[in-house]
Design an enzyme around this catalytic site. Structure first.
Site, PDB file in Angstrom:
ATOM      1  N   HIS A 175      40.427  39.461  24.473  1.00 34.40           N
ATOM      2  CA  HIS A 175      40.076  39.704  25.881  1.00 34.40           C
ATOM      3  C   HIS A 175      39.087  40.864  26.009  1.00 34.40           C
ATOM      4  O   HIS A 175      38.034  40.733  26.653  1.00 34.40           O
ATOM      5  CB  HIS A 175      41.349  39.998  26.683  1.00 34.40           C
ATOM      6  CG  HIS A 175      41.096  40.284  28.120  1.00 34.40           C
ATOM      7  ND1 HIS A 175      41.116  39.296  29.094  1.00 34.40           N
ATOM      8  CD2 HIS A 175      40.810  41.449  28.764  1.00 34.40           C
ATOM      9  CE1 HIS A 175      40.841  39.849  30.267  1.00 34.40           C
ATOM     10  NE2 HIS A 175      40.662  41.156  30.092  1.00 34.40           N
ATOM     11  N   GLU A 176      39.422  41.989  25.410  1.00 32.75           N
ATOM     12  CA  GLU A 176      38.536  43.165  25.536  1.00 32.75           C
ATOM     13  C   GLU A 176      37.203  42.939  24.832  1.00 32.75           C
ATOM     14  O   GLU A 176      36.154  43.348  25.335  1.00 32.75           O
ATOM     15  CB  GLU A 176      39.230  44.432  25.032  1.00 32.75           C
ATOM     16  CG  GLU A 176      40.459  44.833  25.838  1.00 32.75           C
ATOM     17  CD  GLU A 176      40.234  44.983  27.342  1.00 32.75           C
ATOM     18  OE1 GLU A 176      39.093  45.231  27.787  1.00 32.75           O
ATOM     19  OE2 GLU A 176      41.217  44.839  28.098  1.00 32.75           O
ATOM     20  N   HIS A 195      34.887  41.042  27.035  1.00 34.48           N
ATOM     21  CA  HIS A 195      34.138  41.891  27.973  1.00 34.48           C
ATOM     22  C   HIS A 195      32.900  42.484  27.303  1.00 34.48           C
ATOM     23  O   HIS A 195      31.860  42.619  27.945  1.00 34.48           O
ATOM     24  CB  HIS A 195      35.017  43.012  28.517  1.00 34.48           C
ATOM     25  CG  HIS A 195      36.032  42.574  29.509  1.00 34.48           C
ATOM     26  ND1 HIS A 195      35.751  41.758  30.586  1.00 34.48           N
ATOM     27  CD2 HIS A 195      37.365  42.849  29.603  1.00 34.48           C
ATOM     28  CE1 HIS A 195      36.839  41.557  31.301  1.00 34.48           C
ATOM     29  NE2 HIS A 195      37.848  42.204  30.716  1.00 34.48           N
ATOM     30  N   HIS A 255      36.412  38.708  34.171  1.00 36.44           N
ATOM     31  CA  HIS A 255      37.725  38.075  34.298  1.00 36.44           C
ATOM     32  C   HIS A 255      37.540  36.645  34.807  1.00 36.44           C
ATOM     33  O   HIS A 255      36.626  36.367  35.574  1.00 36.44           O
ATOM     34  CB  HIS A 255      38.632  38.876  35.232  1.00 36.44           C
ATOM     35  CG  HIS A 255      39.112  40.137  34.589  1.00 36.44           C
ATOM     36  ND1 HIS A 255      39.134  41.342  35.249  1.00 36.44           N
ATOM     37  CD2 HIS A 255      39.577  40.378  33.344  1.00 36.44           C
ATOM     38  CE1 HIS A 255      39.596  42.272  34.430  1.00 36.44           C
ATOM     39  NE2 HIS A 255      39.863  41.714  33.271  1.00 36.44           N
ATOM     40  N   CYS A 256      38.419  35.774  34.365  1.00 33.01           N
ATOM     41  CA  CYS A 256      38.284  34.343  34.618  1.00 33.01           C
ATOM     42  C   CYS A 256      39.546  33.827  35.315  1.00 33.01           C
ATOM     43  O   CYS A 256      40.654  34.273  35.004  1.00 33.01           O
ATOM     44  CB  CYS A 256      38.079  33.629  33.279  1.00 33.01           C
ATOM     45  SG  CYS A 256      37.922  31.850  33.390  1.00 33.01           S
ATOM     46  N   CYS A 282      42.628  30.779  30.518  1.00 30.46           N
ATOM     47  CA  CYS A 282      41.634  31.383  29.623  1.00 30.46           C
ATOM     48  C   CYS A 282      42.113  32.763  29.175  1.00 30.46           C
ATOM     49  O   CYS A 282      42.807  33.462  29.914  1.00 30.46           O
ATOM     50  CB  CYS A 282      40.312  31.518  30.393  1.00 30.46           C
ATOM     51  SG  CYS A 282      38.950  32.256  29.473  1.00 30.46           S
ATOM     52  N   CYS A 301      38.315  29.531  27.778  1.00 32.68           N
ATOM     53  CA  CYS A 301      38.186  28.239  28.457  1.00 32.68           C
ATOM     54  C   CYS A 301      36.792  27.679  28.155  1.00 32.68           C
ATOM     55  O   CYS A 301      35.935  28.367  27.597  1.00 32.68           O
ATOM     56  CB  CYS A 301      38.398  28.398  29.960  1.00 32.68           C
ATOM     57  SG  CYS A 301      37.092  29.314  30.813  1.00 32.68           S
ATOM     58  N   CYS A 334      33.905  29.842  29.734  1.00 29.74           N
ATOM     59  CA  CYS A 334      33.643  31.102  29.028  1.00 29.74           C
ATOM     60  C   CYS A 334      33.060  30.843  27.641  1.00 29.74           C
ATOM     61  O   CYS A 334      32.208  31.599  27.167  1.00 29.74           O
ATOM     62  CB  CYS A 334      34.918  31.944  28.942  1.00 29.74           C
ATOM     63  SG  CYS A 334      35.370  32.696  30.533  1.00 29.74           S
TER      64      CYS A 334
END
Length: 191
Positions: free
Chosen positions: A143-144, A147, A153-154, A158, A177, A180
């Site tokens: 996640h990080e 970025h 953010h989605c 995802c 997802c 993304c």
């Protein structure tokens, strides 16, 4: 520029956690030919980064420390990993934090930070679950790092969903997802 994610440990962390994370991140980002490296010298945490009133470390101060230590290294991406509780600005806690390349100063490294503390079951006074702990670490790391590749953010199912609670982290899948993934494909084609 070599496309390697550098893992930096801050404070005391079991080396096996980093080795496992390296293996899993390498598998996750293999479609983009990213490699993962562990920087074996740990960075010590300092008292000035700690807020005794909150009993937490200030994530922004830790990010600044990583920036200062890596700005002349020409790293592609850097992920700091620590096992202390962290907060950022007005948030009571964060699992992680990242610098989006669009908002960074030119010449500054692109970095992210995750904390392992609230990903552990024992933080919530529950029996440890190693497999779940490792999956949570991977999810927060992906996640990080997402970025740092300009993803926001989605709202889909995802890995880029925002996690306000540990339950949110547990619910989201450990992958991107389709939307993304397309953005990432474009990002890496334009490098």
């Amino acid at each position: 520029m070599k496309t390697t994610i550098e893992l930096i440990k801050l404070g005391n962390i079991d080396q096996s956690i980093l080795v496992n994370l390296k293996k899993n991140l390498k598998r996750t980002f293999s479609i983009f030919n990213l490699s993962v490296n562990i920087i074996h010298k740990a960075i010590s945490l300092e008292q000035r980064e700690y807020d005794p009133k909150r009993s937490q470390y200030d994530a922004l101060k830790i990010l600044k420390k990583i920036i200062n230590l890596t700005k002349n290294k020409q790293f592609f991406r850097t992920l700091g990993i620590m096992d202390e509780d962290i907060y950022s600005n007005t948030l009571n806690f964060v699992f992680g934090i990242a610098i989006n390349p669009k908002s960074r100063k030119p010449g500054f490294p692109i970095i992210a930070l995750i904390s392992l503390t609230r990903l552990r079951e024992k933080f919530y006074r529950r029996p440890e679950n190693t497999a779940l702990f490792e999956l949570r670490i991977l999810k927060e790391a992906i996640h990080e790092l997402g970025h740092t590749f300009s993803l926001e953010h989605c709202g889909n199912s995802c890995i880029m969903q925002f996690s306000n609670t540990l339950m949110d982290t547990d619910k989201k899948p450990p992958q991107f997802c389709e939307s993304c993934l397309k953005k990432l494909t474009i990002f890496f084609k334009n490098l």
